[in-house]
Design an enzyme around this catalytic site. Structure first.
Site, mmCIF file in Angstrom:
data_model
loop_
_atom_site.group_PDB
_atom_site.id
_atom_site.type_symbol
_atom_site.label_atom_id
_atom_site.label_comp_id
_atom_site.label_asym_id
_atom_site.label_seq_id
_atom_site.Cartn_x
_atom_site.Cartn_y
_atom_site.Cartn_z
ATOM 1 N N SER A 209 -55.433 -34.281 27.635
ATOM 2 C CA SER A 209 -54.220 -33.229 27.869
ATOM 3 C C SER A 209 -53.912 -33.556 29.531
ATOM 4 C CB SER A 209 -54.615 -31.895 27.955
ATOM 5 O OG SER A 209 -53.652 -31.163 28.101
ATOM 6 N N ASN A 210 -53.274 -32.983 30.139
ATOM 7 C CA ASN A 210 -53.129 -32.990 31.594
ATOM 8 C C ASN A 210 -53.142 -31.648 32.265
ATOM 9 O OD1 ASN A 210 -50.475 -31.750 31.832
ATOM 10 N ND2 ASN A 210 -49.925 -33.244 30.155
ATOM 11 N N HIS A 211 -52.959 -31.824 33.812
ATOM 12 C CA HIS A 211 -53.088 -30.492 34.520
ATOM 13 C C HIS A 211 -52.245 -29.628 34.984
ATOM 14 C CE1 HIS A 211 -57.183 -31.773 35.963
ATOM 15 N NE2 HIS A 211 -56.652 -33.170 36.591
ATOM 16 N N ALA A 276 -44.908 -31.091 30.380
ATOM 17 C CA ALA A 276 -45.691 -32.312 30.994
ATOM 18 C C ALA A 276 -45.980 -32.794 29.569
ATOM 19 C CB ALA A 276 -46.678 -31.957 32.013
#
Ligand code: CTP
Length: 405
Positions: A209-211, A276
Site C-alpha cells: 500500500s502507500n501513505h 493514490a
C-alpha cells in the site's frame, strides 16, 4: 483566508442529554475561527450552564427572553447577525415549535426571525423520533429548507440502541461548514470522488500500500456535497469518517476501485481522482500465510490497470486528477494531464514542508487542458477543495454551453 474564519454562528441548544455535546461543538467552531453566540432554552440550562459556554469561548449566551439583557431587541438583532443557525441538540419540542411557528422562548423566537441557513441535529428517544407528529414536523421543516444532521442510530440515554442519537459534534460541524460554502452551482450534478490508498493483498495477512491519508479526497467529497452535488465517495482504506450527505463506497484494491468507478461514473458529471492507486500488485495471491524460509525472497509484481485510462464509456464530462511528484513536478504533471485526458491536474510535491502525507494542508498548482496554470497558496484541504470545485464548476458550465451551440 479560510472559509470558516470570522463566520458568525448562532448555536441553539435545547434541553436534551445531548446538550453537553454542544460544548464540544462550540469548541470546534471557535477553533476554526468563528464567533459563536449561544441561545439556550431554559430546559437546556438544566443540563449545561451558560457559564460552560462562556468559559469555552462563546461571545455571549442568551437564555431568557425577559431577563436582564444588553440589548432589548436581542431576539431579532442576533438573527440579523448570524451566518447560520445551528440547533444542537434539537429536541422533539423545539422541532415542534419550529414547524408550528411558535415563538415562546429565546431559541424558537430566533428561529422565526432568522432567514439564513438553519441546521438542526435532532436528539430524542426513539419512540418520540418515530412518532408520526415528529416525522411530519421534520418533513415539513425539510420542505421549507431546514437542513438536518442525523439523528444517528446508536446507544440512547435509555440504554437501548436505536435511531435518535445526536450526530457527533465533528459531523454537525462538517454539515454546517457545507452550508456555509453558500454556493449551489453543482445542484443536480453527479460527482464521483476517489480517495485514499489502495491495498494490494499478498496473502491473508500482508499487503502492499502507500501513505495516502485520503484527506484531500474526503475534503473534495465534503465540499462537493456543500455545492449541492449528489456525491459518491469511493475510498480505499483510511481512518477517516465519511463526510455528511455523501454515498460511501469503500474498496480495498485497485481492481475493486476500477469496478466501483464503472458502477458509479456512468452518467456522472465530474470525477475527482484523488486516490493514490497502487500501480502494481503481487502477481500471485497466496491463500495461506507465506512462511519464513532461510532463502531471500523475490516478490513478483504485475501491473494494475490505469483507472483513468480504462474509464471508457463511463468517463464523466469533467475529469480532475492529481499528480504527486518529487521531481520535475509541472512537466510530469502536464504529461499525465495529456496522457490520461484530464481536464485539470492538481500537481503537488509531498516533500514540501507542512503539506506532506496526512497533513491538513496542501499546496497545489492547477494545470488545465487548455494551458491555463493556477498556482494556489498553501491552504487547509477543505478550503483547497472549495477552490478546486470553483474552477471545475466553471469548466462544467462551459462544457454544457459548448454542447448546446
Ligand atoms: N491513477 C489511475 N490509475 C492508476 C494510477 C493512477 O487512474 N493505476 C490516477 C491517480 O488517481 C491520479 C493520476 O492517475 O489522479 C496520476 O497518478 P500518479 O500516481 O501520479 O500517476 P501514475 O500514472 O501512476 O504515474 P507514476 O506513479 O509513475 O508517477
Amino acid at each position: 483566508m479560510t472559509l470558516m474564519k470570522d463566520k458568525k454562528i448562532l448555536l441553539g441548544v435545547s434541553g436534551g442529554i445531548g446538550a453537553f455535546k454542544a460544548c464540544e461543538l462550540l469548541r470546534l467552531f471557535v477553533k476554526a475561527g468563528c464567533t459563536v453566540r449561544v441561545i439556550m432554552t431554559k430546559s437546556a440550562a438544566e443540563f449545561v450552564t451558560p457559564l460552560s459556554f462562556q468559559s469555552l469561548g462563546a461571545e455571549s449566551v442568551s437564555v431568557d427572553m425577559f431577563g436582564e439583557k444588553r440589548d432589548t431587541l436581542e431576539h431579532v438583532s442576533w438573527a440579523d447577525w448570524g451566518d447560520i443557525l445551528v440547533i444542537a441538540p434539537a429536541t422533539a419540542n423545539i422541532i415542534g415549535k419550529m414547524a408550528g411557528g411558535i415563538a415562546d422562548d429565546a431559541l424558537s423566537t430566533q428561529f422565526l426571525a432568522f432567514y439564513g441557513p438553519v441546521l438542526a441535529a435532532p436528539a430524542m428517544n426513539v419512540k418520540m423520533f418515530n412518532n408520526p407528529t415528529v416525522q411530519r414536523n421534520i418533513r415539513y421543516l425539510k420542505s421549507i429548507g431546514v437542513n438536518f444532521a442525523g439523528p444517528e442510530t446508536g446507544h440512547l440515554a435509555s440504554l437501548i440502541t436505536a435511531a435518535g442519537r445526536m450526530t457527533e459534534p465533528p459531523g454537525i460541524f462538517a454539515a454546517a461548514r457545507q452550508r456555509l460554502i453558500g454556493k449551489n452551482t453543482l445542484a443536480g450534478k453527479k460527482v464521483v470522488v476517489t480517495a485514499g490508498p489502495t491495498k494490494e493483498p499478498l496473502d491473508p495477512v500482508r499487503y502492499l500500500s502507500n501513505h495516502s491519508s485520503g484527506k484531500m479526497g474526503y475534503a473534495l467529497a465534503d465540499a462537493a456535497a456543500g455545492f449541492g452535488a449528489e456525491v459518491t465517495l469511493i475510498s480505499g482504506p483510511t481512518d477517516l469518517t465519511p463526510p455528511p450527505s455523501v454515498t460511501f463506497a469503500p474498496v480495498q484494491s485497485a481492481v475493486d476501485m476500477q469496478k466501483a468507478l464503472k458502477r458509479y461514473c456512468s452518467k456522472s458529471d465530474i470525477l475527482f481522482m484523488a486516490a493514490a492507486v497502487a500501480d502494481y500488485r503481487p502477481a500471485n495471491y497466496h491463500k495461506q500465510k507465506i512462511k519464513r524460509s532461510d532463502e531471500s525472497m523475490k516478490l513478483e509484481l504485475k501491473q494494475n490497470p490505469d483507472l483513468l485510462k480504462s474509464l471508457g464509456d463511463s468517463r464523466p464530462k469533467i475529469v480532475v486528477g492529481f499528480a504527486l511528484e518529487t521531481e520535475n513536478l509541472e512537466s510530469r504533471a502536464v504529461e499525465k494531464l495529456r496522457d490520461k485526458k484530464m481536464d485539470i491536474i492538481a500537481a503537488n510535491d509531498p516533500t514540501k514542508e507542512g503539506v506532506g502525507f496526512g497533513s491538513d494542508f496542501n499546496q497545489v498548482t492547477l494545470l488545465f487542458k487548455g494551458g491555463k496554470r493556477l498556482k494556489l497558496e498553501k491552504m487547509d484541504k477543505f478550503d483547497l477543495a472549495v477552490r478546486i470545485i470553483d474552477e471545475t464548476s466553471i469548466l462544467l458550465e462551459n462544457h454544457g454551453s459548448k454542447r448546446k451551440k
